[in-house]
Design an enzyme around this catalytic site. Structure first.
Site, short mmCIF file in Angstrom:
data_model
loop_
_atom_site.label_atom_id
_atom_site.label_comp_id
_atom_site.label_asym_id
_atom_site.label_seq_id
_atom_site.Cartn_x
_atom_site.Cartn_y
_atom_site.Cartn_z
N SER A 3 42.59 38.52 32.10
CA SER A 3 42.30 37.94 33.42
C SER A 3 41.94 36.45 33.28
O SER A 3 42.79 35.67 32.85
CB SER A 3 41.20 38.76 34.10
OG SER A 3 41.17 38.46 35.46
N ASP B 52 47.11 46.87 40.00
CA ASP B 52 46.02 45.92 39.87
C ASP B 52 45.68 45.35 41.25
O ASP B 52 46.56 44.75 41.91
CB ASP B 52 46.48 44.80 38.92
CG ASP B 52 45.38 43.83 38.56
OD1 ASP B 52 44.54 43.53 39.42
OD2 ASP B 52 45.38 43.36 37.41
N HIS C 163 43.18 46.80 36.88
CA HIS C 163 42.73 45.56 36.23
C HIS C 163 41.65 45.81 35.17
O HIS C 163 41.16 44.87 34.56
CB HIS C 163 42.14 44.63 37.32
CG HIS C 163 42.01 43.20 36.91
ND1 HIS C 163 43.08 42.38 36.68
CD2 HIS C 163 40.90 42.42 36.69
CE1 HIS C 163 42.66 41.17 36.34
NE2 HIS C 163 41.34 41.17 36.33
N1 LIG Z 1 33.70 41.34 40.93
C1 LIG Z 1 34.69 40.35 40.65
C2 LIG Z 1 35.66 40.81 39.57
C3 LIG Z 1 34.93 41.40 38.39
C4 LIG Z 1 35.95 41.89 37.38
O1 LIG Z 1 36.82 42.69 37.70
N2 LIG Z 1 35.86 41.35 36.16
C5 LIG Z 1 36.85 41.67 35.17
C6 LIG Z 1 37.58 40.43 34.83
S1 LIG Z 1 38.31 39.76 36.32
C7 LIG Z 1 39.01 38.28 35.83
O2 LIG Z 1 38.65 37.51 35.04
C8 LIG Z 1 36.16 42.26 33.96
O3 LIG Z 1 36.66 42.20 32.86
N3 LIG Z 1 34.99 42.88 34.17
C9 LIG Z 1 34.15 43.41 33.12
C10 LIG Z 1 34.41 44.82 32.70
O4 LIG Z 1 33.80 45.25 31.68
O5 LIG Z 1 35.21 45.53 33.33
C11 LIG Z 1 35.46 40.01 41.91
O6 LIG Z 1 35.96 40.93 42.56
O7 LIG Z 1 35.59 38.81 42.17
#
Ligand SMILES: N[C@@H](CCC(=O)N[C@@H](CSC=O)C(=O)NCC(=O)O)C(=O)O
Length: 276
Positions: free
Chosen positions: A146, A222, A255
């Site tokens: 991401s 996603d 995602h």
């Molecule tokens: N809440 C946020 C999105 C949070 C999220 O999904 N974080 C992802 C990475 S998103 C892009 O960089 C992540 O890896 N979270 C940590 C995990 O351990 O899953 C929003 O909706 O803006």
């Protein structure tokens, strides 16, 4: 300051955590490292993993299950935090800006520029720290998820001498044209969109002739696919400029780190092919 603060046996290797003083960020940083046992007899190549929004150095090492295949292939995994941290470090009341959201750029704007120098941290200080601290050889790959997928692709395109290959899960492919990217790039680099172009993989593919092999895995379930990620823009830029990008779409995957865990073996084998 450079301390080993945790070490646990994991497959045929050790899952470690370090704390060190990061001069580029003017704060202390934690870095997770997976060290396969093969490193006891020879220096090994390293895969740098860049995580996404809201993450620190633990999400990947606790959720992706990468250690088993890294120990088989003899790859050191180096996993930094996603931003500078600490009480004196600027922050925002947002998941996509401030601590946990450094976007792998060097901020020029207030109040960010004193600490948010993540491009220099990853491509310079962390590489030197790894050489000083770990049994690494001079072969490196870079991968991420991401926001970290955006970081992996853009840093590899901007610093091709450092990395043999790059890969990403669900990268923010065209940050100059999506809400997460626009919010972060305007805050860190200023309001002029021209200043953001050097941090967009689609733009970098147009302006640089890239020979670095790249792989992207993208889930088709996603929720961020259309509004934030736009992999089709990356695919198109790579086709037009004949860059070696292998794009793989996967039905039904979202995602989350469940998706990363499902294909991390494929991505590590991709890197191992070039790191040998
Ligand atoms: N809440 C946020 C999105 C949070 C999220 O999904 N974080 C992802 C990475 S998103 C892009 O960089 C992540 O890896 N979270 C940590 C995990 O351990 O899953 C929003 O909706 O803006």
């Amino acid at each position: 300051m450079n301390e080993l603060i945790e070490s646990r046996r994991c497959f045929n290797g050790e899952q470690r955590r370090y704390r060190h003083r990061a001069n580029t960020l003017s704060c202390d940083m934690q870095v997770s490292v997976y060290l396969p046992d093969q490193a006891k007899s020879q220096p090994l190549p390293a895969v740098y993993w860049l995580s996404g929004l809201t993450c620190n150095d633990r999400n990947f090492v606790e959720k992706a299950g990468a250690q088993r295949i890294a120990s088989e292939l003899g790859l050191i995994l180096i996993v930094p935090d996603t931003s500078p941290r600490g009480e004196g470090v600027a922050d925002a009341d947002s998941d996509s800006l401030g601590q946990g959201a450094g976007f792998y750029v060097n901020a020029t704007e207030q109040p960010w520029r004193a600490h948010y120098q993540m491009e220099r941290y990853v491509t310079d200080e962390l590489v030197q720290w790894s050489a000083d601290t770990l049994p690494v050889n001079d072969k490196r790959a870079i991968a991420g998820h991401s926001m970290g997928g955006h970081g992996a692709l853009t840093l590899a395109l901007k610093h091709p001498h450092l990395y043999t290959s790059a890969s990403a899960f669900s990268p923010i492919s065209h940050p100059t044209e999506c809400p997460w990217g626009q919010a972060a790039l305007s805050a860190y680099l200023g309001e002029d969109p021209q200043l953001w172009l050097q941090h967009d993989a689609c733009v970098l593919l147009q302006s640089k002739r890239s020979h670095i092999p790249m792989r992207v895995d993208q889930g088709l379930a996603d929720p961020f696919l259309t509004e934030q990620l736009n992999p089709q823009a990356l695919e198109k830029a790579a086709q037009v400029h004949q860059a070696p990008l292998a794009m793989h779409y996967h039905d039904g995957f979202d995602h989350s780190y469940f998706f990363v865990a499902s294909f991390i073996e494929t991505q590590l084998r991709f890197h191992h092919h070039y790191l040998r």
